[in-house]
Write a protein that holds these residues in place. Structure first.
Motif, short mmCIF file in Angstrom:
data_model
loop_
_atom_site.label_atom_id
_atom_site.label_comp_id
_atom_site.label_asym_id
_atom_site.label_seq_id
_atom_site.Cartn_x
_atom_site.Cartn_y
_atom_site.Cartn_z
N ILE A 58 0.84 -1.27 0.12
CA ILE A 58 -0.11 -0.08 -0.03
C ILE A 58 0.82 1.15 0.10
N ASP A 59 0.42 2.41 -0.15
CA ASP A 59 1.16 3.60 -0.34
C ASP A 59 1.87 3.95 1.11
N ASP A 60 2.92 4.53 0.86
CA ASP A 60 3.93 4.72 2.04
C ASP A 60 3.15 5.54 2.93
N PHE A 61 2.44 6.45 2.81
CA PHE A 61 1.84 7.23 4.09
C PHE A 61 0.72 6.57 4.86
N PRO A 62 0.03 5.83 4.27
CA PRO A 62 -1.04 5.13 4.89
C PRO A 62 -0.26 4.01 5.66
N ALA A 63 0.72 3.46 4.93
CA ALA A 63 1.55 2.40 5.33
C ALA A 63 2.00 2.81 6.97
N LYS A 64 2.52 3.83 6.84
CA LYS A 64 3.12 4.49 8.22
C LYS A 64 1.94 4.40 9.27
N LYS A 65 0.93 4.93 9.10
CA LYS A 65 -0.22 5.13 10.04
C LYS A 65 -0.90 3.52 10.37
N PHE A 66 -0.74 2.59 9.37
CA PHE A 66 -1.24 1.26 9.71
C PHE A 66 -0.20 0.57 10.79
N VAL A 67 1.05 0.99 10.52
CA VAL A 67 2.17 0.35 11.21
C VAL A 67 1.96 1.09 12.79
N GLU A 68 1.99 2.27 12.65
CA GLU A 68 1.69 3.09 14.05
C GLU A 68 0.79 2.78 14.82
N LYS A 69 -0.23 2.34 14.15
CA LYS A 69 -1.24 2.08 15.13
C LYS A 69 -1.38 0.39 15.59
N ASN A 70 -0.44 -0.44 15.06
CA ASN A 70 -0.23 -1.55 15.40
C ASN A 70 1.49 -2.13 15.47
N SER A 71 1.89 -1.07 16.09
CA SER A 71 3.47 -1.34 16.23
C SER A 71 3.78 -2.32 17.04
N ASP A 72 3.04 -3.29 17.80
CA ASP A 72 3.43 -4.32 18.46
C ASP A 72 3.48 -5.46 17.48
N LYS A 73 2.76 -5.55 16.36
CA LYS A 73 2.50 -6.40 15.42
C LYS A 73 3.05 -6.42 14.15
N LEU A 74 3.36 -5.12 13.57
CA LEU A 74 3.57 -5.08 12.19
C LEU A 74 4.95 -4.00 11.85
N VAL A 75 5.47 -4.20 10.91
CA VAL A 75 6.72 -3.32 10.68
C VAL A 75 6.47 -3.06 9.03
N LYS A 76 7.33 -1.83 8.69
CA LYS A 76 7.35 -1.50 7.27
C LYS A 76 8.63 -1.79 6.67
N LEU A 77 8.80 -2.47 5.39
CA LEU A 77 10.20 -2.35 5.10
C LEU A 77 10.67 -1.24 4.71
N ASP A 78 12.11 -1.18 4.69
CA ASP A 78 12.84 0.19 4.31
C ASP A 78 12.68 0.13 2.72
N GLU A 79 12.82 -1.07 2.25
CA GLU A 79 12.78 -1.04 0.68
C GLU A 79 11.39 -0.93 0.20
N ALA A 80 11.08 0.18 -0.90
CA ALA A 80 9.91 0.15 -1.52
C ALA A 80 9.70 -0.91 -2.53
N LEU A 81 8.37 -1.16 -2.60
CA LEU A 81 8.19 -2.04 -3.96
C LEU A 81 8.09 -1.12 -5.22
N THR A 82 7.46 0.03 -5.47
CA THR A 82 7.72 0.83 -6.60
C THR A 82 7.52 2.43 -6.22
N THR A 83 8.08 3.12 -6.99
CA THR A 83 7.89 4.63 -6.65
C THR A 83 6.92 5.16 -7.81
N GLU A 84 6.21 6.23 -7.59
CA GLU A 84 5.32 6.81 -8.32
C GLU A 84 5.22 8.09 -8.06
N GLN A 85 4.23 8.99 -8.86
CA GLN A 85 3.81 10.36 -8.60
C GLN A 85 2.45 10.48 -8.62
N TYR A 86 1.72 11.41 -7.80
CA TYR A 86 0.21 11.59 -7.58
C TYR A 86 -0.05 12.91 -8.62
N ALA A 87 -1.22 12.75 -9.07
CA ALA A 87 -1.82 13.90 -9.93
C ALA A 87 -3.21 13.75 -9.61
#
Length: 280
Positions: A211-240
């Motif tokens: 999932i996109d990086d920003f919401p991923a951070k939020k999900f991990v923050e809310k479940n920090s005892d269970k989840l981690v976000k990998l340092d390496e991204a799957l893809t990069t992109e631009q919003y418009a």
């Protein structure tokens, strides 16, 4: 001979009446067609109509914090702030349609909305059906896993069961319909909401969530005892921001507002405001 003359005269009058009626109908049709052509050539643009209506409609999917999400009975976020600036520029009110992400471009094509602001990636496939504004945010597709997961990098997703939000870049990349992407997951589980994918990850039903990086951070923050976000991204992109195909008036308006927000530094302030709220 006299009888024949009366009949001839009658037929002549009838023919003249039919001819006149035909000309009248033809003239009416031509006039209507001409009016339609004139309206099409010199009529209202979408921006003119928006100003006349007193409101501009934006569609989004309010399940994508911090770009758009629900705060009580309100929808807020980065895209909402930008959309309000567009409405202010037009001198109208902003109306928001909250719908499923994978129906957003369809909504544009049906004329139900003036533009879409939804953390949407300006990719080539979407460009076939909509026109995109200048980009306003560089993003990445993050990978969320359980803390004890054996998945440590993007390549570890190969052969795994991965959850994605339906219609997003993560969905497209993991589904990999043309087989050209370097990552080949075992299966792609598609969810209407990112939070549902995260719930299944926590419950052990899938191996990872993309999932996109920003919401991923939020999900991990809310479940920090269970989840981690990998340092390496799957893809990069631009919003418009997306507008209906060929709607130059709306596209120019959106680009004008984005240009002003960028040059004044206000866009950075909007993004930073939500980053701070997110704790990013």
């Amino acid at each position: 001979m006299k009888k024949f003359s009366k009949i001839a005269a009658f037929l002549l009058v009838a023919a003249m009446m039919l001819s006149s009626a035909g000309c009248a109908q033809s003239g009416t049709t031509a006039s209507a067609t001409g009016s339609q052509a004139a309206a099409s050539a010199g009529g209202q643009t979408s921006v003119d109509k928006v100003k006349a209506d007193g409101a501009v409609t934006m569609s989004t999917n309010a399940e994508f914090e911090p770009f758009e999400y629900k705060d009580g009975d309100k929808i807020v976020g980065i895209d909402i702030d930008i959309s309000n600036k567009i409405a202010e520029k037009l001198g109208v009110q902003l109306k928001i349609n909250d719908i499923a992400f994978d129906t957003l471009t369809t909504e544009l094509g049906s004329g139900k909305t003036n533009f879409v602001a939804a953390g949407m990636t300006a990719n080539e496939d979407r460009k076939k059906n909509v026109d995109f504004s200048d980009t306003y945010f560089d993003a990445s597709q993050a990978i969320i896993v359980l803390k004890d997961s054996a998945i440590k990098s993007r390549t570890d997703l190969n052969g795994k069961k991965v959850g994605v939000q339906q219609g997003t870049t993560g969905d497209t990349y993991c589904t990999n319909e043309d087989g050209k992407n370097d990552i080949k997951v075992a299966s792609t589980e598609r969810y209407a909401k990112g939070v549902d994918a995260v719930t299944d990850l926590i419950n052990g039903k899938i191996d990872a969530v993309v999932i996109d990086d920003f919401p991923a951070k939020k999900f991990v923050e809310k479940n920090s005892d269970k989840l981690v976000k990998l340092d390496e991204a799957l893809t990069t992109e631009q919003y418009a921001i997306a507008v209906p195909k060929g709607d130059k008036a709306m596209l120019d308006t959106v680009n004008g507002v984005l240009g002003e927000l960028k040059s004044s530094g206000e866009l950075d302030k909007i993004i930073e405001k939500y980053k701070e709220a997110l704790g990013a």
